[in-house]
Design an enzyme around this catalytic site. Structure first.
Site, mmCIF file in Angstrom:
data_model
loop_
_atom_site.group_PDB
_atom_site.id
_atom_site.type_symbol
_atom_site.label_atom_id
_atom_site.label_comp_id
_atom_site.label_asym_id
_atom_site.label_seq_id
_atom_site.Cartn_x
_atom_site.Cartn_y
_atom_site.Cartn_z
ATOM 1 N N TYR A 144 -0.746 -22.091 -23.890
ATOM 2 C CA TYR A 144 0.171 -22.629 -24.904
ATOM 3 C C TYR A 144 -0.207 -22.136 -26.298
ATOM 4 O O TYR A 144 0.664 -21.760 -27.092
ATOM 5 C CB TYR A 144 0.166 -24.156 -24.867
ATOM 6 C CG TYR A 144 0.912 -24.781 -26.021
ATOM 7 C CD1 TYR A 144 2.302 -24.734 -26.080
ATOM 8 C CD2 TYR A 144 0.223 -25.402 -27.070
ATOM 9 C CE1 TYR A 144 2.993 -25.279 -27.145
ATOM 10 C CE2 TYR A 144 0.906 -25.956 -28.136
ATOM 11 C CZ TYR A 144 2.285 -25.895 -28.170
ATOM 12 O OH TYR A 144 2.960 -26.437 -29.241
ATOM 13 N N GLU A 151 4.777 -16.726 -30.918
ATOM 14 C CA GLU A 151 5.969 -17.190 -31.635
ATOM 15 C C GLU A 151 5.842 -16.894 -33.129
ATOM 16 O O GLU A 151 6.818 -16.513 -33.786
ATOM 17 C CB GLU A 151 6.166 -18.691 -31.402
ATOM 18 C CG GLU A 151 6.603 -19.034 -29.991
ATOM 19 C CD GLU A 151 6.599 -20.534 -29.742
ATOM 20 O OE1 GLU A 151 6.506 -21.305 -30.724
ATOM 21 O OE2 GLU A 151 6.696 -20.948 -28.574
#
Length: 222
Positions: A144, A151
């Site tokens: 994650y 991102e």
């Protein structure tokens, strides 16, 4: 007797698992077949299915709120919102869809979901696995973190295509406003993304400790 809620949540998790399995298999197969050339059009190949899966993931917020799924609402809310916002940005900016970072981002997103949905399916069938539990709540966290970093890189790539240009007409205010709006939103979103990821990791670590402690306690009783 099977209840509607049980059939529904099982079908949902199975659909998500199959969807992300197809996306990952398609991405890997294209890379093995076409090499680095496949990175340029990965989004064109799997973007529709990925968009559908991410759109449906909004339902998970209602699953948690309704008690169908046992999980913390805040970290799931952050994950769902950040993924969908990034995906909308990628869809709107066609120029970055062919960037290698998009392929890496989709790959990491699929790894995250393929670590989670098999565990959810086993829980629905009341056949939990200690290995899947550990993988879901331990390996999931560093992946994650990598996805959030990717991102951030994706947003930076988008900013390069949204740099405001000097206006060449008399309508200065309207032109500057139209050019600055999107870059400003993305620049503001970057620290929000970092803050949300920090809170999410903190919540996930607490949830991991709780889940593993509960599993160890249950195992010792047996």
């Amino acid at each position: 007797m099977l209840s509607f809620r049980l059939v529904y949540i099982f079908s949902y998790n199975l659909f998500q698992f199959c969807g992300h399995t197809w996306i990952l298999a398609n991405t890997i197969a294209r890379f093995l077949t076409f090499g680095e050339d496949a990175l340029a059009d990965t989004f064109y190949s799997v973007g529709l299915v990925m968009s559908l899966c991410q759109l449906l993931s909004i339902l998970e917020l209602f699953h948690i709120a309704d008690g169908i799924e046992k999980a913390r609402l805040l970290p799931r809310f952050v994950q769902v919102v950040e993924k969908n916002l990034i995906l909308v940005m990628v869809i709107m900016l066609e120029d970055i869809q062919s960037k290698p970072v998009i392929c890496v981002l989709l790959f990491l997103w699929n790894i995250l979901d393929l670590l989670r949905y098999p565990h959810e399916l086993l829980c629905v069938m009341e056949k939990p696995s200690g290995t899947m539990l550990w993988t879901r709540y331990t390996l999931w966290i560093p992946v994650y973190v990598l996805s959030v970093a990717t991102e951030g890189v994706t947003i930076y790539q988008a900013l390069l295509y949204l740099e405001p240009e000097a206006p060449q007409c008399s309508s200065l205010n309207s032109t500057v406003s139209s050019h600055l709006h999107q870059p400003l939103v993305l620049m503001v979103y970057l620290p929000v993304l970092a803050l949300g990821a920090t809170v999410t990791v903190w919540q996930l670590l607490k949830e991991r400790q709780h889940r593993l402690h509960k599993w160890n306690k249950k195992t010792k009783k047996k």
